[in-house]
Design an enzyme around this catalytic site. Structure first.
Site, PDB file in Angstrom:
ATOM      1  CD  GLU A  92      -3.670  -2.276   7.178  1.00 31.08           C
ATOM      2  OE1 GLU A  92      -2.541  -2.523   6.748  1.00 31.08           O
ATOM      3  OE2 GLU A  92      -4.310  -1.262   6.874  1.00 31.08           O
TER       4      GLU A  92
ATOM      5  CD  GLU B  67      -3.153   5.773   6.442  1.00 31.15           C
ATOM      6  OE1 GLU B  67      -3.090   5.798   5.203  1.00 31.15           O
ATOM      7  OE2 GLU B  67      -2.252   5.283   7.154  1.00 31.15           O
TER       8      GLU B  67
ATOM      9  CG  HIS C   5      -5.864   2.152   4.765  1.00 28.41           C
ATOM     10  ND1 HIS C   5      -5.493   3.108   5.689  1.00 28.41           N
ATOM     11  CD2 HIS C   5      -4.848   1.278   4.691  1.00 28.41           C
ATOM     12  CE1 HIS C   5      -4.281   2.807   6.145  1.00 28.41           C
ATOM     13  NE2 HIS C   5      -3.862   1.704   5.560  1.00 28.41           N
TER      14      HIS C   5
ATOM     15  N   GLY D 277       2.312   2.296  10.834  1.00 28.80           N
ATOM     16  CA  GLY D 277       3.355   3.317  10.718  1.00 28.80           C
ATOM     17  C   GLY D 277       4.009   3.703  12.025  1.00 28.80           C
TER      18      GLY D 277
ATOM     19  CB  SER E 173       4.764  -1.815  12.296  1.00 30.12           C
ATOM     20  OG  SER E 173       4.387  -0.475  12.574  1.00 30.12           O
TER      21      SER E 173
ATOM     22  CG  ASN F  60      -1.675   1.282   1.404  1.00 30.82           C
ATOM     23  OD1 ASN F  60      -1.797   2.047   0.448  1.00 30.82           O
ATOM     24  ND2 ASN F  60      -2.184   1.527   2.599  1.00 30.82           N
ATOM     25  CD1 TRP F  61       3.830   1.198  -2.662  1.00 24.53           C
ATOM     26  CD2 TRP F  61       4.252   2.595  -4.354  1.00 24.53           C
ATOM     27  NE1 TRP F  61       4.902   0.685  -3.364  1.00 24.53           N
ATOM     28  CE2 TRP F  61       5.176   1.524  -4.405  1.00 24.53           C
ATOM     29  CE3 TRP F  61       4.334   3.585  -5.326  1.00 24.53           C
ATOM     30  CZ2 TRP F  61       6.164   1.434  -5.399  1.00 24.53           C
ATOM     31  CZ3 TRP F  61       5.318   3.488  -6.303  1.00 24.53           C
ATOM     32  CH2 TRP F  61       6.225   2.424  -6.332  1.00 24.53           C
ATOM     33  CE  LYS F  62       0.338   3.719   4.825  1.00 23.92           C
ATOM     34  NZ  LYS F  62      -0.043   3.941   6.203  1.00 23.92           N
TER      35      LYS F  62
ATOM     36  N   GLY G  67       4.739   1.415   4.788  1.00 20.50           N
ATOM     37  CA  GLY G  67       6.056   2.058   4.687  1.00 20.50           C
ATOM     38  C   GLY G  67       7.130   1.184   4.051  1.00 20.50           C
TER      39      GLY G  67
HETATM   40  C1  PEP Z   1      -0.900   0.403   5.967  1.00 21.19           C
HETATM   41  O1  PEP Z   1      -1.045   1.617   5.937  1.00 21.19           O
HETATM   42  O2  PEP Z   1      -1.709  -0.335   5.361  1.00 21.19           O
HETATM   43  C2  PEP Z   1       0.224  -0.149   6.709  1.00 21.19           C
HETATM   44  C3  PEP Z   1       0.199  -1.377   7.066  1.00 21.19           C
HETATM   45  O3  PEP Z   1       1.244   0.744   6.990  1.00 21.19           O
HETATM   46  P1  PEP Z   1       2.662   0.389   7.698  1.00 21.19           P
HETATM   47  O4  PEP Z   1       3.146  -0.921   7.113  1.00 21.19           O
HETATM   48  O5  PEP Z   1       3.540   1.527   7.342  1.00 21.19           O
HETATM   49  O6  PEP Z   1       2.396   0.261   9.144  1.00 21.19           O
END
Ligand code: PEP
Length: 248
Positions: free
Chosen positions: A164, A95, A93, A170, A210, A8-10, A232
């Protein structure tokens, strides 16, 4: 069931970052990993990412509209993502649930739109830090599944659930292994209750939050973990390739 390692590049990704997709695609071609892979990028980058990947790895979107077309300025429909070459899309997601105030019902409508367009849907769920501390993690995620997953499912392969925990995204913080095991078992139970044993046990449940090369192997070895959604660490091909290799 093969693992699914999804990126997931966001809101990251300009033309200059296509080299990362080339590096993942080249590694996947060279090593032929057992895991399925997917790179979800911003809508603006999808067609160029598809060109770069040239069939070696599938490309996905990060959100889609709930409607097929219409007066929704700025939205991108699932059909548009498909038309640009995407084969999957992330919906719900945390966010988007937080910043765009997306409800469970909106997420379910987006997943249905994804399926109408022929995309696989990754539906994200997860509890806040306060919900976990108050002992409400399991009920929160159960409620999100009940509300965010459409009622009917044509094929278990068109759905993945990404668990998640919001406090792990993150942050470098991770749930304990037993917490992941407990949650994934609960999600599995929700899915088999809803769709029956045969379909419910074949839906992949991804862990996200993470995930890094250093912890991926341990997470992927846990029961009912069918892959990872990686934020990330997916932005750098070296890290994402190491996570793909951890699924071997
Ligand atoms: C995400 O935003 O889907 C995610 C898992 O982010 P990170 O790996 O950076 O925690």
């Amino acid at each position: 069931m093969q693992y699914l390692i999804a990126a997931n590049w966001k809101m990251h990704g300009l033309a200059a970052q296509l080299v990362e997709i080339e590096a993942v695609a080249a590694a996947v071609t060279a090593t032929r990993p057992k895991a399925d892979t997917l790179i979800c990028v911003p809508a603006t980058l999808i067609s160029r990412a598809v060109q770069t990947a040239s069939g070696r790895i599938p490309i996905g979107g990060e959100d889609c509209g709930a409607e097929d077309a219409g007066a929704f300025t700025g939205d991108t429909s699932a059909g548009m993502l498909k038309d640009a070459g995407a084969s999957a899309v992330i919906v719900g997601h945390s966010e988007r649930r937080h910043y765009q105030r997306e409800t469970d019902a909106a997420v379910a409508a987006k997943a249905s739109a994804a399926w109408r367009a022929g995309l696989m849907a990754i539906i994200c769920i997860g509890e806040t830090d306060a919900q976990r501390r108050n002992g409400a993690a399991i009920s929160t995620c159960g409620d999100q599944i009940a509300g965010s997953v459409p009622e009917t499912l044509a094929d278990p392969g068109i759905l993945a659930i990404a668990y998640e925990p919001l406090w792990a995204i993150g942050t470098g913080h991770m749930p304990a292994a037993n917490e992941i095991v407990e949650m994934h078992a609960h999600i599995r139970q929700c899915l088999t209750t809803r769709f029956g044993q045969a379909a419910g046990k074949h839906i992949r449940i991804l862990y996200g939050g993470s995930v890094k090369p250093a912890n991926a192997r341990e997470i992927l070895a846990l029961p009912n973990v069918g892959g990872a959604l990686v934020g990330g660490a997916s932005l750098h091909a070296a890290d994402f390739n190491a996570i793909i290799r951890a699924a071997e």
